[in-house]
Design an enzyme around this catalytic site. Sequence first.
Site, PDB file in Angstrom:
ATOM      1  N   THR A 135       0.821  -1.214   0.000  1.00 41.30           N
ATOM      2  CA  THR A 135       0.000   0.000   0.000  1.00 41.30           C
ATOM      3  C   THR A 135       0.852   1.260   0.000  1.00 41.30           C
ATOM      4  O   THR A 135       1.982   1.261   0.514  1.00 41.30           O
ATOM      5  CB  THR A 135      -0.895  -0.018   1.267  1.00 41.30           C
ATOM      6  OG1 THR A 135      -1.532   1.254   1.399  1.00 41.30           O
ATOM      7  CG2 THR A 135      -0.088  -0.274   2.537  1.00 41.30           C
ATOM      8  N   ASP A 136       0.277   2.341  -0.517  1.00 44.73           N
ATOM      9  CA  ASP A 136       0.960   3.642  -0.447  1.00 44.73           C
ATOM     10  C   ASP A 136       0.977   4.191   0.985  1.00 44.73           C
ATOM     11  O   ASP A 136       1.721   5.127   1.285  1.00 44.73           O
ATOM     12  CB  ASP A 136       0.302   4.655  -1.399  1.00 44.73           C
ATOM     13  CG  ASP A 136      -1.167   4.914  -1.117  1.00 44.73           C
ATOM     14  OD1 ASP A 136      -1.740   4.266  -0.214  1.00 44.73           O
ATOM     15  OD2 ASP A 136      -1.756   5.784  -1.799  1.00 44.73           O
ATOM     16  N   GLU A 137       0.171   3.592   1.875  1.00 45.94           N
ATOM     17  CA  GLU A 137       0.101   4.132   3.244  1.00 45.94           C
ATOM     18  C   GLU A 137       1.414   3.963   4.006  1.00 45.94           C
ATOM     19  O   GLU A 137       1.619   4.615   5.028  1.00 45.94           O
ATOM     20  CB  GLU A 137      -1.045   3.482   4.019  1.00 45.94           C
ATOM     21  CG  GLU A 137      -2.386   3.737   3.358  1.00 45.94           C
ATOM     22  CD  GLU A 137      -3.586   3.599   4.285  1.00 45.94           C
ATOM     23  OE1 GLU A 137      -3.394   3.456   5.504  1.00 45.94           O
ATOM     24  OE2 GLU A 137      -4.714   3.641   3.767  1.00 45.94           O
ATOM     25  N   TYR A 160      -2.138  -0.418  10.954  1.00 45.53           N
ATOM     26  CA  TYR A 160      -2.249  -1.108   9.660  1.00 45.53           C
ATOM     27  C   TYR A 160      -1.032  -0.808   8.795  1.00 45.53           C
ATOM     28  O   TYR A 160      -0.345  -1.721   8.321  1.00 45.53           O
ATOM     29  CB  TYR A 160      -3.533  -0.689   8.920  1.00 45.53           C
ATOM     30  CG  TYR A 160      -3.496  -1.013   7.444  1.00 45.53           C
ATOM     31  CD1 TYR A 160      -3.536  -2.323   6.995  1.00 45.53           C
ATOM     32  CD2 TYR A 160      -3.395   0.006   6.479  1.00 45.53           C
ATOM     33  CE1 TYR A 160      -3.470  -2.625   5.636  1.00 45.53           C
ATOM     34  CE2 TYR A 160      -3.343  -0.290   5.119  1.00 45.53           C
ATOM     35  CZ  TYR A 160      -3.379  -1.613   4.705  1.00 45.53           C
ATOM     36  OH  TYR A 160      -3.313  -1.903   3.360  1.00 45.53           O
ATOM     37  N   LYS A 164       2.036  -3.234   7.424  1.00 45.51           N
ATOM     38  CA  LYS A 164       2.344  -3.431   5.999  1.00 45.51           C
ATOM     39  C   LYS A 164       3.803  -3.028   5.725  1.00 45.51           C
ATOM     40  O   LYS A 164       4.499  -3.673   4.941  1.00 45.51           O
ATOM     41  CB  LYS A 164       1.389  -2.623   5.118  1.00 45.51           C
ATOM     42  CG  LYS A 164      -0.042  -3.115   5.101  1.00 45.51           C
ATOM     43  CD  LYS A 164      -0.235  -4.506   4.512  1.00 45.51           C
ATOM     44  CE  LYS A 164      -0.036  -4.554   3.024  1.00 45.51           C
ATOM     45  NZ  LYS A 164      -0.405  -5.909   2.482  1.00 45.51           N
TER      46      LYS A 164
END
Length: 354
Positions: A135-137, A160, A164
């Site tokens: 993810t870009d998060e 989260y 990741k």
Amino acid sequence: MTRNIRNLLVTGGAGFIGVNFIRWLFDQPDAPERIVNFDKLTYAGNPLSLLDVAEQYPDRYVFIHADICNAAAVRDAIQTHRIDAIAHFAAESHVDRSIVAPDDFIQTNIIGTYTLLEAARQHADQIRLFHHVSTDEVYGTLGPTGFFTEETPYAPNSPYSASKAASDHLVRAYHETYHLPTTLSNCSNNYGPYQFPEKLIPLIILNALEGKPLPVYGDGLHVRDWLYVTDHCAAIWQIMKHAQPGTIYNVGGRNELPNIRVVETICDLLDTHAPPLPNGAPRRSLITYVKDRPGHDRRYAIDCSKIERDLHWTPAQTWESGFAKTIRWYLDNSAWCQQVRSGEYQNWIATHYG
Ligand code: NAD
Ligand code: DAU
């Protein structure tokens, strides 16, 4: 380079993106001979979304109900089905849940990824590629300008995204240390069919259809970069087929929108295409500003020029076309929506998988 993939293990294939990936991939001319979907069926996994696929491809589609943290089950799947590539989607994926209860995120996203990597390493003679869907998060938050590139330092802000980020680092380490052939993609927000209605877009669509409040966090001006889900699937497959081991790609839609605009667009489209609310009010009247998410990242925006340049990937859908398809899908698939909203799909899982 072109990688020939015959027996593909897809983890988390009963979730939103996994379902779309399996459905999309079976339609491709270079689809693997067999796709093995390995999924624990948490609340987010819904095998009903693939019933027709299971019927259509009885010899080419296999479902394994198991946890990626179960090393023996992972090894058994790799050996039994002579797996030569892994597309790793399985994760706890919802930021709000990670804030309330991080445990499962640490377990599945970190320990689960480690367990898969270790199993892949033990079958190094067999595994041609381990693709990690991320993810870009992991990059944290942007201010009003700028983009995330593959060189942006990691700065995850939620349990989260931290889990990741940890999994991404493990993938990198297995490539650097053991020469495991890995690739990794960091993608922006997906939307489209079969998405669990805890995420913004399906939640707002279903609440708006039912005349329920439409919760908008904080001032509603947080920005996400929206990508239609099959465009993400195509990017993943392009990477799996053609990317050099050890490569990382950012994937995004070049489609930045503040949340409030997304919500207003859904309201207006449903006013046009769905039956009116019983009181005749426009659906925008349901918008309700609520307390902000703690640690809420302000803006995500992806620079995806590397994948565009190296692999000639570009999204097929614009925001307008993808969004119209998405609204149409939720309107046309009220049975699926009802099974998910009511929890009936979990009764089905309990009956079939105990
Ligand atoms: P999802 O929550 O809809 O689905 C996750 C799937 O993983 C479910 O089928 C669930 O049953 C399964 N799963 C969870 N824990 C498991 C375990 N321990 N063992 C086996 N299976 C397990 O998630 P999604 O939105 O489809 O996301 C898929 C992947 O893509 C995730 O890794 C996520 O981080 C990443 N991603 C998602 C988005 C997005 O916008 N949804 C964007 C970028 C990246
Ligand atoms: O950027 C990629 C990420 O996108 C993925 O890694 C995650 O798995 C996926 O869940 C998604 O994370 P977000 O937190 O961005 O998605 P979500 O749909 O939860 O929220 C989108 C935006 O809408 C975010 O700014 C929070 C806001 N929001 C969300 C919900 C559920 C609301 O305003 N109201 C809501 O009810």
